[in-house]
Design a protein around this motif. Structure first.
Motif, PDB file in Angstrom:
ATOM      1  N   ILE A  40       0.845  -1.205   0.000  1.00 23.02           N
ATOM      2  CA  ILE A  40       0.000   0.000   0.000  1.00 23.02           C
ATOM      3  C   ILE A  40       0.879   1.253   0.000  1.00 23.02           C
ATOM      4  CG2 ILE A  40      -1.669   1.327   1.374  1.00 23.02           C
ATOM      5  CD1 ILE A  40      -2.809  -1.490   2.230  1.00 23.02           C
ATOM      6  N   PHE A  41       1.927   1.241   0.782  1.00 25.04           N
ATOM      7  CA  PHE A  41       2.893   2.338   0.802  1.00 25.04           C
ATOM      8  C   PHE A  41       3.466   2.547  -0.605  1.00 25.04           C
ATOM      9  CE2 PHE A  41       7.449   3.507   1.468  1.00 25.04           C
ATOM     10  CZ  PHE A  41       7.264   4.760   2.040  1.00 25.04           C
ATOM     11  N   GLY A  42       3.778   1.458  -1.295  1.00 24.56           N
ATOM     12  CA  GLY A  42       4.321   1.523  -2.650  1.00 24.56           C
ATOM     13  C   GLY A  42       3.335   2.087  -3.663  1.00 24.56           C
ATOM     14  N   ILE A  43       2.054   1.828  -3.479  1.00 24.01           N
ATOM     15  CA  ILE A  43       1.030   2.377  -4.382  1.00 24.01           C
ATOM     16  C   ILE A  43       1.031   3.899  -4.318  1.00 24.01           C
ATOM     17  CG2 ILE A  43      -1.461   2.607  -4.789  1.00 24.01           C
ATOM     18  CD1 ILE A  43      -1.732  -0.318  -3.856  1.00 24.01           C
ATOM     19  N   ILE A  44       1.124   4.426  -3.130  1.00 22.40           N
ATOM     20  CA  ILE A  44       1.120   5.884  -2.962  1.00 22.40           C
ATOM     21  C   ILE A  44       2.357   6.498  -3.616  1.00 22.40           C
ATOM     22  CG2 ILE A  44       1.213   7.759  -1.267  1.00 22.40           C
ATOM     23  CD1 ILE A  44      -0.444   5.808   0.591  1.00 22.40           C
ATOM     24  N   ILE A  45       3.514   5.914  -3.380  1.00 20.26           N
ATOM     25  CA  ILE A  45       4.749   6.394  -4.010  1.00 20.26           C
ATOM     26  C   ILE A  45       4.619   6.312  -5.531  1.00 20.26           C
ATOM     27  CG2 ILE A  45       7.202   5.896  -4.375  1.00 20.26           C
ATOM     28  CD1 ILE A  45       7.281   4.896  -1.473  1.00 20.26           C
ATOM     29  N   SER A  46       4.113   5.200  -6.010  1.00 22.48           N
ATOM     30  CA  SER A  46       3.967   4.981  -7.446  1.00 22.48           C
ATOM     31  C   SER A  46       3.038   6.003  -8.089  1.00 22.48           C
ATOM     32  CB  SER A  46       3.441   3.566  -7.699  1.00 22.48           C
ATOM     33  OG  SER A  46       3.218   3.349  -9.056  1.00 22.48           O
ATOM     34  N   TYR A  47       1.917   6.262  -7.455  1.00 19.41           N
ATOM     35  CA  TYR A  47       0.962   7.227  -8.004  1.00 19.41           C
ATOM     36  C   TYR A  47       1.613   8.594  -8.181  1.00 19.41           C
ATOM     37  CZ  TYR A  47      -2.887  10.404  -8.606  1.00 19.41           C
ATOM     38  OH  TYR A  47      -3.697  11.387  -9.102  1.00 19.41           O
ATOM     39  N   ILE A  48       2.280   9.061  -7.162  1.00 22.63           N
ATOM     40  CA  ILE A  48       2.898  10.382  -7.214  1.00 22.63           C
ATOM     41  C   ILE A  48       4.011  10.416  -8.264  1.00 22.63           C
ATOM     42  CG2 ILE A  48       4.272  12.062  -5.904  1.00 22.63           C
ATOM     43  CD1 ILE A  48       2.646  11.060  -3.397  1.00 22.63           C
ATOM     44  N   PHE A  49       4.898   9.441  -8.232  1.00 24.74           N
ATOM     45  CA  PHE A  49       6.022   9.408  -9.171  1.00 24.74           C
ATOM     46  C   PHE A  49       5.538   9.281 -10.621  1.00 24.74           C
ATOM     47  CE2 PHE A  49       9.458   7.535 -11.587  1.00 24.74           C
ATOM     48  CZ  PHE A  49      10.562   8.263 -11.167  1.00 24.74           C
ATOM     49  N   ILE A  62      -9.812  12.046  -9.312  1.00 23.16           N
ATOM     50  CA  ILE A  62     -10.379  10.891 -10.021  1.00 23.16           C
ATOM     51  C   ILE A  62      -9.312   9.845 -10.338  1.00 23.16           C
ATOM     52  CG2 ILE A  62     -10.265  11.887 -12.354  1.00 23.16           C
ATOM     53  CD1 ILE A  62     -13.182   9.792 -11.024  1.00 23.16           C
ATOM     54  N   THR A  63      -8.133  10.288 -10.759  1.00 17.49           N
ATOM     55  CA  THR A  63      -7.086   9.305 -11.045  1.00 17.49           C
ATOM     56  C   THR A  63      -6.524   8.717  -9.756  1.00 17.49           C
ATOM     57  OG1 THR A  63      -5.379  11.028 -11.230  1.00 17.49           O
ATOM     58  CG2 THR A  63      -6.459  10.301 -13.275  1.00 17.49           C
ATOM     59  N   PHE A  64      -6.503   9.527  -8.697  1.00 18.79           N
ATOM     60  CA  PHE A  64      -6.061   9.013  -7.396  1.00 18.79           C
ATOM     61  C   PHE A  64      -6.993   7.915  -6.903  1.00 18.79           C
ATOM     62  CE2 PHE A  64      -5.881   9.149  -2.717  1.00 18.79           C
ATOM     63  CZ  PHE A  64      -4.535   8.872  -2.543  1.00 18.79           C
ATOM     64  N   VAL A  65      -8.289   8.074  -7.176  1.00 19.85           N
ATOM     65  CA  VAL A  65      -9.280   7.072  -6.765  1.00 19.85           C
ATOM     66  C   VAL A  65      -9.144   5.797  -7.597  1.00 19.85           C
ATOM     67  CG1 VAL A  65     -11.764   6.549  -6.727  1.00 19.85           C
ATOM     68  CG2 VAL A  65     -10.922   8.741  -5.855  1.00 19.85           C
ATOM     69  N   PHE A  66      -8.982   5.954  -8.910  1.00 24.28           N
ATOM     70  CA  PHE A  66      -8.949   4.784  -9.789  1.00 24.28           C
ATOM     71  C   PHE A  66      -7.580   4.109  -9.868  1.00 24.28           C
ATOM     72  CE2 PHE A  66     -12.961   6.479 -11.350  1.00 24.28           C
ATOM     73  CZ  PHE A  66     -13.695   5.312 -11.448  1.00 24.28           C
ATOM     74  N   TYR A  67      -6.517   4.865  -9.679  1.00 25.77           N
ATOM     75  CA  TYR A  67      -5.174   4.294  -9.811  1.00 25.77           C
ATOM     76  C   TYR A  67      -4.958   3.064  -8.924  1.00 25.77           C
ATOM     77  CZ  TYR A  67      -0.125   4.115 -10.452  1.00 25.77           C
ATOM     78  OH  TYR A  67       1.143   3.707 -10.751  1.00 25.77           O
ATOM     79  N   PRO A  68      -5.392   3.080  -7.680  1.00 21.95           N
ATOM     80  CA  PRO A  68      -5.208   1.887  -6.849  1.00 21.95           C
ATOM     81  C   PRO A  68      -5.922   0.636  -7.353  1.00 21.95           C
ATOM     82  CG  PRO A  68      -5.586   3.785  -5.465  1.00 21.95           C
ATOM     83  CD  PRO A  68      -5.868   4.213  -6.886  1.00 21.95           C
ATOM     84  N   LEU A  69      -6.936   0.805  -8.224  1.00 25.23           N
ATOM     85  CA  LEU A  69      -7.625  -0.378  -8.749  1.00 25.23           C
ATOM     86  C   LEU A  69      -6.671  -1.272  -9.546  1.00 25.23           C
ATOM     87  CD1 LEU A  69     -11.070   1.107  -9.820  1.00 25.23           C
ATOM     88  CD2 LEU A  69     -10.492  -0.169  -7.744  1.00 25.23           C
ATOM     89  N   VAL A  70      -5.680  -0.662 -10.165  1.00 28.36           N
ATOM     90  CA  VAL A  70      -4.648  -1.444 -10.855  1.00 28.36           C
ATOM     91  C   VAL A  70      -4.019  -2.405  -9.853  1.00 28.36           C
ATOM     92  CG1 VAL A  70      -2.376  -1.319 -11.962  1.00 28.36           C
ATOM     93  CG2 VAL A  70      -4.123   0.378 -12.517  1.00 28.36           C
TER      94      VAL A  70
END
Length: 124
Positions: A40-49, A62-70
């Motif tokens: 989960i920590f990695g998802i947050i880093i990944s989204y921002i980067f 909207i992308t912050f909400v959907f990005y974790p679905l990946v």
């Protein structure tokens, strides 16, 4: 190709940070719980980067909400792969997450690019 190169670099950085976080947690929790929290920590880093550096898009709700679905689909697969690596192949619990990340990286690139580009096919 440039995006994928930056994605790989970001993936290496993210993997290193997430792995260090995992190592810290493994002394407190079971490897599965440690892996899930660090994931989960990695998802947050990944989204921002990926938003700011790889795909050069604005961070949007909207992308912050959907990005974790990946990663929802990926974590289910990752936990099975992790369990298989540890239990069936007897790979060390400190090495298994590194192998797991390498196996799943291409899936993340294409799905992440699709979501962060606003659900449009990229114009490479």
């Amino acid at each position: 190709m440039k995006q994928f190169f930056y994605f790989v670099i970001g993936g290496v950085i993210n993997t290193a940070l997430t792995y260090l976080f995992y190592i810290g947690l493994i002394n407190i929790f079971d490897y599965r719980i440690s892996y899930t929290i660090s994931y989960i920590f990695g998802i947050i880093i990944s989204y921002i980067f990926n938003s700011k550096i790889v795909f050069n898009v604005n961070i949007r709700f909207i992308t912050f909400v959907f990005y974790p679905l990946v990663y929802v689909a990926q974590i289910v697969l990752a936990l099975f792969v992790m369990d298989f690596l540890v239990r069936q192949l007897s790979i060390n619990i400190y090495v298994a997450p590194l192998i797991n990340s390498s196996i799943l990286m291409p899936i993340t690139f294409f799905l992440g690019r699709y979501i962060l580009s606003g659900f449009r096919a990229p114009e490479d």
